[in-house]
Design an enzyme around this catalytic site. Structure first.
Site, PDB file in Angstrom:
ATOM      1  N   GLU A  83      62.717  51.145  27.610  1.00 14.80           N
ATOM      2  CA  GLU A  83      61.765  52.249  27.764  1.00 14.80           C
ATOM      3  C   GLU A  83      61.642  53.133  26.520  1.00 14.80           C
ATOM      4  O   GLU A  83      62.011  54.319  26.546  1.00 14.80           O
ATOM      5  CB  GLU A  83      62.157  53.105  28.982  1.00 14.80           C
ATOM      6  CG  GLU A  83      62.223  52.303  30.274  1.00 14.80           C
ATOM      7  CD  GLU A  83      62.496  53.164  31.513  1.00 14.80           C
ATOM      8  OE1 GLU A  83      62.781  54.365  31.357  1.00 14.80           O
ATOM      9  OE2 GLU A  83      62.407  52.632  32.632  1.00 14.80           O
ATOM     10  N   GLU A  92      62.831  46.770  36.228  1.00 15.92           N
ATOM     11  CA  GLU A  92      63.243  47.876  37.106  1.00 15.92           C
ATOM     12  C   GLU A  92      62.124  48.195  38.073  1.00 15.92           C
ATOM     13  O   GLU A  92      60.958  48.286  37.685  1.00 15.92           O
ATOM     14  CB  GLU A  92      63.504  49.171  36.318  1.00 15.92           C
ATOM     15  CG  GLU A  92      64.777  49.204  35.542  1.00 15.92           C
ATOM     16  CD  GLU A  92      64.979  50.539  34.811  1.00 15.92           C
ATOM     17  OE1 GLU A  92      64.476  51.592  35.283  1.00 15.92           O
ATOM     18  OE2 GLU A  92      65.630  50.510  33.764  1.00 15.92           O
TER      19      GLU A  92
HETATM   20  O1  IFM Z   1      67.399  55.758  36.009  1.00 21.32           O
HETATM   21  C1  IFM Z   1      66.282  55.429  35.258  1.00 21.32           C
HETATM   22  C2  IFM Z   1      66.602  54.328  34.272  1.00 21.32           C
HETATM   23  O2  IFM Z   1      67.652  54.666  33.435  1.00 21.32           O
HETATM   24  C3  IFM Z   1      65.405  54.040  33.408  1.00 21.32           C
HETATM   25  N1  IFM Z   1      64.232  53.812  34.210  1.00 21.32           N
HETATM   26  C4  IFM Z   1      63.925  54.742  35.256  1.00 21.32           C
HETATM   27  C5  IFM Z   1      65.140  54.958  36.133  1.00 21.32           C
HETATM   28  C6  IFM Z   1      64.810  55.968  37.254  1.00 21.32           C
HETATM   29  O3  IFM Z   1      64.398  57.173  36.711  1.00 21.32           O
END
Ligand code: IFM
Length: 472
Positions: free
Chosen positions: A193, A377
């Protein structure tokens, strides 16, 4: 079509049909999720779970500094202990394997494995060797992210991602890790990210290191992407057998009305959220609209940088959580217009599975050279409580089912999605929100470190068991 509906009828588990009326999770019989080669796993990240921040020569990271700064993290929480995974990793791997999850996405902590002069810290490296070795013994596919936001503080002291030199230090780190860990890793992601690292870290100060200037955000992004582009050939040389990619969090922007101004606002939302990262990666250029939105923020780009960033990848990791409804701000930008009466999670994020499908199909249409995609994710936070030894996380079960259906729709529309990682394996340190927000499919009691499998994890596990049974 792999699934044969009659093969999944099970008297003890009538829900195995995937009937939407009787079963809260199992995908319907025609879902691509039944394909044996569709990877289903869970994800975590080093600072969010490991703890042990002062152990075995680990150096401070920007998140140690940031979370120790009053007012930056809810309730003053820090990652000092987190889920104590550094000491409990064996139990956590057993948990993962016991659930039948096929893949695990983790990140390594840069400050744990290298000292200030770039020399390896063997105690830190050994931790990851033991962990990855055990995962391989359990036949779990390993996705390793090199940078999930825990920059060594000594690099931040020299300018962090505003300093081009950090990109070259990242390459040294990627070189070390891929020389030491080759053979243990199925897929390497350089960055997690970069939008969050650049925008939240340097653009609005919500994350470490806590700076707030859009010019900084754009320059930090450029150095992050440069670090990625420089590291990929090094990973390829050191560990040719594994896949190499990057993970981007993408956001869906929808217009508050059908007016041309609001539609343009939604486009601009996605330019700064998605195209800012994906255009350099897959077109070798920044979207010019970004600099109309943020005039004067153009980064310093040296000759050859964009070519370096535009290096071919084996996969793209996509993280998706919610949509943002926007309207024109009356000028050249957009403003958020939160919708009333929509379903939201503990984070306040709207549950909007169609956004995932629409983004995936949109990326396929926009980028001719898009590599295979993994959803690296997806998940949600809820205020889960253990009652009589059980956690009934009903909203999460429904959330997962609907998002997996959106992935299936994207696959059926021709997008090459190869797998899906739940965020997260267990409740953990949710950055500026500390431990209050629970994203895990396994509950963590932070007083005792007891893990309790939530109902969602049981259902995912049951689905994987049913799917495996079909292969036999
Ligand atoms: O916890 C985070 C993760 O570290 C990165 N993506 C989003 C998740 C939820 O906010």
């Amino acid at each position: 079509m792999v699934n044969n509906a009659s093969a999944v009828v099970d008297a003890e588990h009538p829900s195995a049909h995937g009937d939407p009326h009787s079963d809260p999770f199992t995908p319907p019989a025609d879902s691509s999720l039944w394909r044996q080669d569709f990877l289903l796993g869970a994800a975590t990240a080093s600072y969010q779970i490991e703890g042990a921040v002062n152990e075995d020569g680990r150096l401070p990271s920007i998140w140690d500094t940031f979370s120790a700064t009053p007012g930056k993290v809810l309730a003053g929480d820090t990652g000092a202990v987190a889920c104590d995974h550094y000491h409990r990793w064996e139990q956590d791997v057993d948990l993962l394997a016991g659930l039948g999850l096929e893949a695990y996405r983790l990140s390594t902590a840069w400050p744990r494995v290298m000292d200030e002069n770039g020399a390896p810290n063997h105690k830190g490296l050994d931790f990851y060797k033991r962990l990855l070795g055990r995962l391989k013994e359990k036949n779990i596919t390993t996705f390793v992210t090199l940078y999930h936001w825990d920059l060594p503080q000594h690099l931040e002291d020299r300018g962090g991602w505003l300093n081009r030199e950090t990109a070259y230090r990242f390459v040294d780190y990627a070189d070390l890790m891929s020389r030491e860990l080759h053979g243990f890793v199925d897929a390497w992601a350089t960055l997690n990210e970069p939008w969050c690292s650049a925008y939240l870290g340097y653009g609005n100060g919500h994350h470490a290191p806590g700076l707030s200037n859009l010019r900084f955000a754009a320059q930090a992004m450029h150095h992050l992407l440069l670090a990625h582009g420089l590291a990929i050939p090094v990973l390829r040389a050191n560990d040719p057998r594994s896949h190499k990619g990057i993970v981007a969090n993408v956001g869906r922007g929808t217009p508050n009305s059908d007016s041309a101004a609001d539609r343009r606002a939604a486009e601009l939302f996605e330019v700064q959220h998605n195209a800012w990262i994906l255009d350099p990666l897959f077109k070798g250029e920044y979207p010019q609209d970004l600099f109309e939105l943020w005039p004067g923020s153009e980064p310093l780009v040296l000759e050859g940088d964009m070519h370096t960033i535009n290096t071919p990848l084996d996969f793209l990791g996509i993280n998706y959580y919610f949509r943002t409804n926007v309207a024109s701000d009356g000028g050249h930008g957009f403003k958020d217009v939160p919708l009333a009466d929509v379903e939201r999670t503990q984070m306040g994020w709207e549950v909007y599975p169609d956004g995932l499908r629409d983004l995936l199909t949109g990326f396929k249409d926009t980028y001719a050279n898009l590599p295979p995609i993994y959803i690296t994710e997806n998940g949600m936070a809820s205020d889960d409580k253990v009652i009589d030894g059980r956690v009934e996380d009903t909203q999460r079960i429904s959330f997962l089912k609907r998002h997996l259906a959106a992935v299936d729709q994207a696959i059926k529309a021709g997008v090459d999605v190869r797998g899906y990682f739940l965020w997260s394996l267990m409740d953990n340190f949710e950055w500026a929100f500390g431990y209050e927000r629970r994203f895990g499919i396994v509950h963590v009691d932070y007083q005792t470190q007891k893990r309790t499998i939530k109902r969602s994890a049981e259902l995912v596990s049951k689905f994987l068991e049913d799917r495996k049974a079909q292969a036999q």
